[in-house]
Design a protein around this motif. Structure first.
Motif, PDB file in Angstrom:
ATOM      1  N   LEU A   1    -102.377 -39.356  31.948  1.00  0.00           N
ATOM      2  CA  LEU A   1    -101.035 -39.119  32.489  1.00  0.00           C
ATOM      3  C   LEU A   1    -100.431 -37.976  31.680  1.00  0.00           C
ATOM      4  CD1 LEU A   1     -99.705 -42.778  32.925  1.00  0.00           C
ATOM      5  CD2 LEU A   1    -101.274 -41.456  34.360  1.00  0.00           C
ATOM      6  N   PRO A   2    -100.245 -36.817  32.307  1.00  0.00           N
ATOM      7  CA  PRO A   2     -99.886 -35.630  31.516  1.00  0.00           C
ATOM      8  C   PRO A   2     -98.532 -35.725  30.817  1.00  0.00           C
ATOM      9  CG  PRO A   2    -100.544 -35.040  33.753  1.00  0.00           C
ATOM     10  CD  PRO A   2    -100.428 -36.518  33.718  1.00  0.00           C
ATOM     11  N   ASP A   3     -97.664 -36.640  31.272  1.00  0.00           N
ATOM     12  CA  ASP A   3     -96.361 -36.689  30.577  1.00  0.00           C
ATOM     13  C   ASP A   3     -96.447 -37.456  29.253  1.00  0.00           C
ATOM     14  OD1 ASP A   3     -96.674 -38.864  32.171  1.00  0.00           O
ATOM     15  OD2 ASP A   3     -94.748 -38.684  33.205  1.00  0.00           O
TER      16      ASP A   3
ATOM     17  N   ARG B   1    -104.268 -35.122  47.798  1.00  0.00           N
ATOM     18  CA  ARG B   1    -102.835 -35.258  48.049  1.00  0.00           C
ATOM     19  C   ARG B   1    -102.430 -36.738  48.132  1.00  0.00           C
ATOM     20  NH1 ARG B   1     -99.256 -30.684  48.542  1.00  0.00           N
ATOM     21  NH2 ARG B   1     -97.565 -31.282  49.897  1.00  0.00           N
ATOM     22  N   GLN B   2    -101.426 -37.108  47.383  1.00  0.00           N
ATOM     23  CA  GLN B   2    -100.799 -38.423  47.581  1.00  0.00           C
ATOM     24  C   GLN B   2     -99.510 -38.144  48.346  1.00  0.00           C
ATOM     25  OE1 GLN B   2     -98.836 -40.314  44.259  1.00  0.00           O
ATOM     26  NE2 GLN B   2     -99.303 -42.369  44.982  1.00  0.00           N
ATOM     27  N   GLN B   3     -99.518 -38.403  49.637  1.00  0.00           N
ATOM     28  CA  GLN B   3     -98.384 -37.966  50.474  1.00  0.00           C
ATOM     29  C   GLN B   3     -97.077 -38.637  50.084  1.00  0.00           C
ATOM     30  OE1 GLN B   3    -101.365 -38.897  51.577  1.00  0.00           O
ATOM     31  NE2 GLN B   3    -102.090 -37.538  53.200  1.00  0.00           N
ATOM     32  N   VAL B   4     -97.166 -39.921  49.733  1.00  0.00           N
ATOM     33  CA  VAL B   4     -95.955 -40.661  49.344  1.00  0.00           C
ATOM     34  C   VAL B   4     -96.210 -41.260  47.961  1.00  0.00           C
ATOM     35  CG1 VAL B   4     -94.377 -42.524  49.997  1.00  0.00           C
ATOM     36  CG2 VAL B   4     -95.601 -41.261  51.780  1.00  0.00           C
ATOM     37  N   PRO B   5     -95.304 -41.029  46.992  1.00  0.00           N
ATOM     38  CA  PRO B   5     -95.548 -41.587  45.651  1.00  0.00           C
ATOM     39  C   PRO B   5     -95.313 -43.096  45.622  1.00  0.00           C
ATOM     40  CG  PRO B   5     -93.490 -40.339  45.674  1.00  0.00           C
ATOM     41  CD  PRO B   5     -94.065 -40.233  47.042  1.00  0.00           C
ATOM     42  N   MET B   6     -96.354 -43.850  45.969  1.00  0.00           N
ATOM     43  CA  MET B   6     -96.223 -45.312  46.090  1.00  0.00           C
ATOM     44  C   MET B   6     -96.564 -46.034  44.798  1.00  0.00           C
ATOM     45  SD  MET B   6     -97.886 -45.697  49.870  1.00  0.00           S
ATOM     46  CE  MET B   6     -98.115 -47.452  49.735  1.00  0.00           C
TER      47      MET B   6
ATOM     48  N   HIS C   1    -101.685 -46.573  43.407  1.00  0.00           N
ATOM     49  CA  HIS C   1    -101.955 -45.910  44.683  1.00  0.00           C
ATOM     50  C   HIS C   1    -102.467 -44.496  44.443  1.00  0.00           C
ATOM     51  CE1 HIS C   1    -100.726 -43.611  48.334  1.00  0.00           C
ATOM     52  NE2 HIS C   1    -101.245 -44.658  48.935  1.00  0.00           N
ATOM     53  N   ALA C   2    -101.878 -43.807  43.468  1.00  0.00           N
ATOM     54  CA  ALA C   2    -102.328 -42.437  43.143  1.00  0.00           C
ATOM     55  C   ALA C   2    -103.801 -42.439  42.740  1.00  0.00           C
ATOM     56  CB  ALA C   2    -101.466 -41.847  42.020  1.00  0.00           C
ATOM     57  N   ILE C   3    -104.207 -43.400  41.920  1.00  0.00           N
ATOM     58  CA  ILE C   3    -105.609 -43.462  41.470  1.00  0.00           C
ATOM     59  C   ILE C   3    -106.529 -43.807  42.646  1.00  0.00           C
ATOM     60  CG2 ILE C   3    -107.230 -44.633  39.902  1.00  0.00           C
ATOM     61  CD1 ILE C   3    -105.132 -42.749  38.539  1.00  0.00           C
TER      62      ILE C   3
ATOM     63  N   THR D   1     -87.965 -37.993  38.382  1.00  0.00           N
ATOM     64  CA  THR D   1     -86.509 -38.107  38.590  1.00  0.00           C
ATOM     65  C   THR D   1     -85.719 -38.026  37.279  1.00  0.00           C
ATOM     66  OG1 THR D   1     -86.740 -40.511  38.545  1.00  0.00           O
ATOM     67  CG2 THR D   1     -86.692 -39.463  40.718  1.00  0.00           C
ATOM     68  N   ARG D   2     -86.357 -38.399  36.169  1.00  0.00           N
ATOM     69  CA  ARG D   2     -85.606 -38.373  34.905  1.00  0.00           C
ATOM     70  C   ARG D   2     -85.340 -36.950  34.431  1.00  0.00           C
ATOM     71  NH1 ARG D   2     -89.505 -42.081  31.606  1.00  0.00           N
ATOM     72  NH2 ARG D   2     -90.893 -41.358  33.255  1.00  0.00           N
ATOM     73  N   PHE D   3     -85.987 -35.986  35.061  1.00  0.00           N
ATOM     74  CA  PHE D   3     -85.777 -34.592  34.657  1.00  0.00           C
ATOM     75  C   PHE D   3     -85.028 -33.773  35.699  1.00  0.00           C
ATOM     76  CE2 PHE D   3     -88.498 -34.928  30.949  1.00  0.00           C
ATOM     77  CZ  PHE D   3     -87.844 -34.055  30.103  1.00  0.00           C
TER      78      PHE D   3
HETATM   79  P1  UTP Z   1     -93.956 -41.748  35.834  1.00  0.00           P
HETATM   80  O1  UTP Z   1     -93.255 -42.920  36.405  1.00  0.00           O
HETATM   81  O2  UTP Z   1     -93.820 -41.495  34.378  1.00  0.00           O
HETATM   82  O3  UTP Z   1     -93.553 -40.399  36.548  1.00  0.00           O
HETATM   83  O4  UTP Z   1     -95.480 -41.824  36.238  1.00  0.00           O
HETATM   84  P2  UTP Z   1     -92.474 -40.068  37.619  1.00  0.00           P
HETATM   85  O5  UTP Z   1     -92.377 -41.138  38.657  1.00  0.00           O
HETATM   86  O6  UTP Z   1     -92.806 -38.696  38.092  1.00  0.00           O
HETATM   87  O7  UTP Z   1     -91.181 -39.955  36.712  1.00  0.00           O
HETATM   88  P3  UTP Z   1     -89.687 -40.513  36.851  1.00  0.00           P
HETATM   89  O8  UTP Z   1     -89.750 -41.911  36.319  1.00  0.00           O
HETATM   90  O9  UTP Z   1     -89.262 -40.413  38.290  1.00  0.00           O
HETATM   91  O10 UTP Z   1     -88.895 -39.602  35.965  1.00  0.00           O
HETATM   92  C1  UTP Z   1     -96.548 -41.541  35.347  1.00  0.00           C
HETATM   93  C2  UTP Z   1     -97.518 -40.547  35.949  1.00  0.00           C
HETATM   94  O11 UTP Z   1     -98.002 -40.988  37.217  1.00  0.00           O
HETATM   95  C3  UTP Z   1     -97.796 -40.031  38.216  1.00  0.00           C
HETATM   96  C4  UTP Z   1     -96.667 -39.145  37.707  1.00  0.00           C
HETATM   97  O12 UTP Z   1     -96.788 -37.820  38.236  1.00  0.00           O
HETATM   98  C5  UTP Z   1     -96.899 -39.168  36.202  1.00  0.00           C
HETATM   99  O13 UTP Z   1     -97.870 -38.208  35.803  1.00  0.00           O
HETATM  100  N1  UTP Z   1     -97.488 -40.728  39.489  1.00  0.00           N
HETATM  101  C6  UTP Z   1     -96.595 -41.751  39.494  1.00  0.00           C
HETATM  102  C7  UTP Z   1     -98.140 -40.351  40.634  1.00  0.00           C
HETATM  103  O14 UTP Z   1     -98.970 -39.415  40.651  1.00  0.00           O
HETATM  104  N2  UTP Z   1     -97.855 -41.020  41.800  1.00  0.00           N
HETATM  105  C8  UTP Z   1     -96.970 -42.049  41.834  1.00  0.00           C
HETATM  106  O15 UTP Z   1     -96.778 -42.623  42.934  1.00  0.00           O
HETATM  107  C9  UTP Z   1     -96.319 -42.422  40.658  1.00  0.00           C
END
Ligand code: UTP
Length: 291
Positions: A134-136, A107-112, A116-118, A19-21
């Protein structure tokens, strides 16, 4: 110490919303943003390979298919480059070719949350130690950051995380270490807390986006307990390992750029361009105009 299982697997979560981008990340994955000419995800894969990692699991979500395409063979492109005698460009593509079957996606259907992703990678991880990148978080160093962790794992066994000191007023943005014993490069950890209030933070040593963890963390994450920000936090799952398994922080030698943040991302562009012989003189020249 009993014989350690070799570290061959890495999990790379890329399912976040970035979201920050926005709006750049509305239709494009944050992890595909390039620093100079390589997308962030490729730096992470290259770093893991330097550490001897052979199997990769990307945790993807909606709108992330370009990442998977990036690691496929671009047959038509390669044929066209060959027809035009573009050997240097072909070499660039071939150097990044993945061993068939070495990359899977889940697939992580919902970013929880990161925890949860791991957990979504549990079948891939099975009962083996694994790295997380974490690639960022983009690293610039002589020895790959993941290799530094892998070496520490061979020394200590158990869990190792890359750490960095930050000014106390910024600790509330990170996972923070409660230090048992500070041995310099290695720090024995007795507790971990995610995004603590500044006055309650146990130290200013923070976890950055590189980890080597034992598979037992999955059992803790499976409880799906929500932590800071209402998300399932990896930090909380890792904290539960402490006491049962060794847990160390490694003071990583090198620079880290937070490319999930606009300013960090811009700084990374400059830092990486200045390391390139073909670009550094021109970049130094134009920077004079802005300082
Ligand atoms: P970040 O919090 O830095 O990424 O998570 P974000 O949520 O994509 O970014 P903002 O804050 O909305 O801008 C760190 C890493 O974890 C992954 C993100 O893709 C990133 O590589 N991540 C985070 C997941 O895969 N799933 C999640 O539910 C949350």
């Amino acid at each position: 110490m009993p014989a350690l299982k070799p570290l061959k697997k890495a999990v790379l979560p890329v399912a976040g919303l970035g979201t920050r981008f926005l709006p750049a990340t509305k239709a494009m994955a944050k992890e595909m943003l390039p620093v100079v000419d390589r997308p962030l995800i490729q730096y992470a894969i290259d770093e893991a390979r330097e550490a001897g990692i052979e199997q990769f699991c990307l945790i993807t979500g909606r709108g992330k298919t370009a990442i998977v395409e990036h690691f496929d063979v671009a047959y038509e492109l390669e044929r066209t480059l060959a027809e035009r005698n573009k050997q240097a460009e072909l070499d660039v593509l071939r150097a990044m070719a993945m061993e068939p079957g070495s990359m899977v996606t889940v697939r992580q259907q919902v970013p929880m949350g990161l925890g949860h992703a791991i957990w979504c990678a549990r079948s891939f991880i099975a009962d083996e130690p694994f790295a997380i990148l974490l690639p960022d978080d983009l690293m610039q160093c002589d020895v790959s950051c993941t290799k530094q962790l892998a070496d520490a794992y061979l020394e200590t066994g158990g869990n190792v995380v890359a750490i960095e000191e930050v000014p106390m007023e910024r600790v509330n943005k990170y996972g923070v270490l409660d230090v048992d014993k500070d041995m310099g490069r290695l720090v024995l950890v007795k507790g971990l807390v995610e995004k603590p209030p500044i006055d309650k933070a146990p130290s200013n040593l923070t976890v950055i986006g590189r980890y080597v963890l034992m598979p037992e963390v999955i059992g803790h994450l499976a409880k799906m307990e929500k932590g800071a920000g209402g998300e399932v936090q990896l930090t909380d799952g890792m904290a539960k390992l402490i006491g049962n398994q060794p847990f160390h922080g490694v003071r990583y030698e090198g620079k880290r750029f937070d490319c999930g943040d606009k300013t960090g991302f811009l700084e990374a562009q400059i830092a990486f361009a200045l390391k390139r012989d073909d670009m550094a003189p021109a970049v130094r020249e134009f920077l004079k105009k802005y300082t």
